[in-house]
Design an enzyme around this catalytic site. Sequence first.
Site, PDB file in Angstrom:
ATOM      1  N   GLU A  14       0.842  -1.204   0.000  1.00 16.47           N
ATOM      2  CA  GLU A  14       0.000   0.000   0.000  1.00 16.47           C
ATOM      3  C   GLU A  14       0.877   1.254   0.000  1.00 16.47           C
ATOM      4  O   GLU A  14       0.549   2.252  -0.644  1.00 16.47           O
ATOM      5  CB  GLU A  14      -0.933   0.020   1.212  1.00 16.47           C
ATOM      6  CG  GLU A  14      -1.902  -1.160   1.324  1.00 16.47           C
ATOM      7  CD  GLU A  14      -2.847  -1.315   0.155  1.00 16.47           C
ATOM      8  OE1 GLU A  14      -2.780  -0.522  -0.801  1.00 16.47           O
ATOM      9  OE2 GLU A  14      -3.650  -2.267   0.173  1.00 16.47           O
ATOM     10  N   TYR A  72       1.477   7.193  -6.960  1.00 18.05           N
ATOM     11  CA  TYR A  72       0.649   8.331  -7.389  1.00 18.05           C
ATOM     12  C   TYR A  72       1.489   9.606  -7.400  1.00 18.05           C
ATOM     13  O   TYR A  72       1.381  10.430  -8.316  1.00 18.05           O
ATOM     14  CB  TYR A  72      -0.575   8.495  -6.473  1.00 18.05           C
ATOM     15  CG  TYR A  72      -1.387   7.224  -6.362  1.00 18.05           C
ATOM     16  CD1 TYR A  72      -1.713   6.501  -7.511  1.00 18.05           C
ATOM     17  CD2 TYR A  72      -1.794   6.724  -5.136  1.00 18.05           C
ATOM     18  CE1 TYR A  72      -2.424   5.319  -7.422  1.00 18.05           C
ATOM     19  CE2 TYR A  72      -2.508   5.542  -5.040  1.00 18.05           C
ATOM     20  CZ  TYR A  72      -2.814   4.840  -6.182  1.00 18.05           C
ATOM     21  OH  TYR A  72      -3.510   3.673  -6.096  1.00 18.05           O
ATOM     22  N   HIS A 107      -4.936  -8.710  -2.189  1.00 17.71           N
ATOM     23  CA  HIS A 107      -5.266  -8.213  -0.847  1.00 17.71           C
ATOM     24  C   HIS A 107      -6.741  -8.510  -0.540  1.00 17.71           C
ATOM     25  O   HIS A 107      -7.079  -8.909   0.574  1.00 17.71           O
ATOM     26  CB  HIS A 107      -5.048  -6.695  -0.735  1.00 17.71           C
ATOM     27  CG  HIS A 107      -3.643  -6.256  -0.989  1.00 17.71           C
ATOM     28  ND1 HIS A 107      -3.295  -4.935  -1.123  1.00 17.71           N
ATOM     29  CD2 HIS A 107      -2.495  -6.962  -1.137  1.00 17.71           C
ATOM     30  CE1 HIS A 107      -1.990  -4.841  -1.323  1.00 17.71           C
ATOM     31  NE2 HIS A 107      -1.487  -6.055  -1.352  1.00 17.71           N
ATOM     32  N   GLU A 122      -4.224  -5.335  -5.398  1.00 15.74           N
ATOM     33  CA  GLU A 122      -5.494  -5.157  -4.679  1.00 15.74           C
ATOM     34  C   GLU A 122      -6.349  -6.423  -4.746  1.00 15.74           C
ATOM     35  O   GLU A 122      -7.032  -6.773  -3.787  1.00 15.74           O
ATOM     36  CB  GLU A 122      -6.301  -3.972  -5.216  1.00 15.74           C
ATOM     37  CG  GLU A 122      -5.585  -2.623  -5.273  1.00 15.74           C
ATOM     38  CD  GLU A 122      -4.999  -2.109  -3.968  1.00 15.74           C
ATOM     39  OE1 GLU A 122      -4.869  -2.894  -3.007  1.00 15.74           O
ATOM     40  OE2 GLU A 122      -4.650  -0.924  -3.916  1.00 15.74           O
TER      41      GLU A 122
HETATM   42 ZN    ZN Z   1      -4.619  -3.214  -1.112  1.00 15.49          ZN
HETATM   43 ZN    ZN Z   2      -3.453  -0.087  -2.569  1.00 17.07          ZN
END
Ligand code: ZN
Ligand code: ZN
Length: 346
Positions: free
Chosen positions: A119, A126, A223, A220
């Site tokens: 994360e 970004y 996750h 993601e």
């Molecule tokens: Zn994630």
């Molecule tokens: Zn993420």
Amino acid sequence: MTKKLDKVKILEPINPNKSTALFGGKASGILNWNDIAYPHFYQHREQIRALFWRASEVDMTQDIKQFGTLTEKERSAFLKIIGLLATLDGPQTDAAARLSNYSTDPSVKSIMATIADQESEHNHSYAYVLSSVADLKTQNESFETGRVDVILLKRNERIVEVYNEFALNTTIESALKAMVYTALLEGLFFYSAFAFFYNLARNQKMVGTSTMVSYINRDELQHGRFISDLFRATLSENPDLNTKEFTDWVYDQFRHSVEQETIWSRYQLAGIDGIDLIEMEGYIKYRANKMLRLLGLSDIYPEHTENEMKWIRAYVDNFDDTKTDFFEQKSRQYTKTSDLNGFDEL
Ligand code: ZN
Ligand code: ZN
């Protein structure tokens, strides 16, 4: 009814190595992967660890040139959507760490450490993308989106509420609710944003950014699988919380999230060439069904059990369901250029 969770000690040799419960249990703090309460968590560990990548290895040279040639609408959506992703992804490092802090299973702590690290790289990516294509003032404005954009603030209201309730009043119930929101983040909230970048990529625009987004997307999905398994295991260890009222709460969050995601996608993606907003809404509902099933619940949008946004399958479904993915085939574009992209300006 709900159990207030205590802070967990780091080492407690009188406790067994194999934890007695995921939350509120006993464990020594010593992690032996061959003696854990949920042996299949080892597969999650291996799959998540296999995803390592670094944003600064992605070549942004073409994107830097192309950004100025995007339409005004595309440029503004690009900046806002990066702002949205940063808003949602930034706190995920902390959210993963806090779930980990309250878990009494060392295998969960270990997996969460890797998730938190990933994360942190998402959030960094970004900043990396923006520093490649925009001046500092524009970058900062994009990162302000989550603080000032009224539609985004409205959209994020419940995440803020549920995450902060977990942070300030940590019980198994508030942890379960935070897991539901983590699952929503991993499996639903990012997807209209991902679609925007994949749509640019299929028009040969901003492929570097989209490659990075595809790495984030792949993380993601993994996750989301782990957090869903953790949710189900935690719920089955705490059958008193597995009530109709709680299940109804989860369904309500999904319905609300789909509404908010749809409003956001109309707000950001209207007028973007190549994106059909009706198809987008169907895709969001399809994602909701998928995440509900992972959480052990049922579809709430029976007319959206298939992904109708056909073009996006080349980007998403492949690494959702099989080993290969679109961007792996395009690995030629994944060129390491640590010092060619203006990242020093960050
Ligand atoms: Zn994630
Ligand atoms: Zn993420």
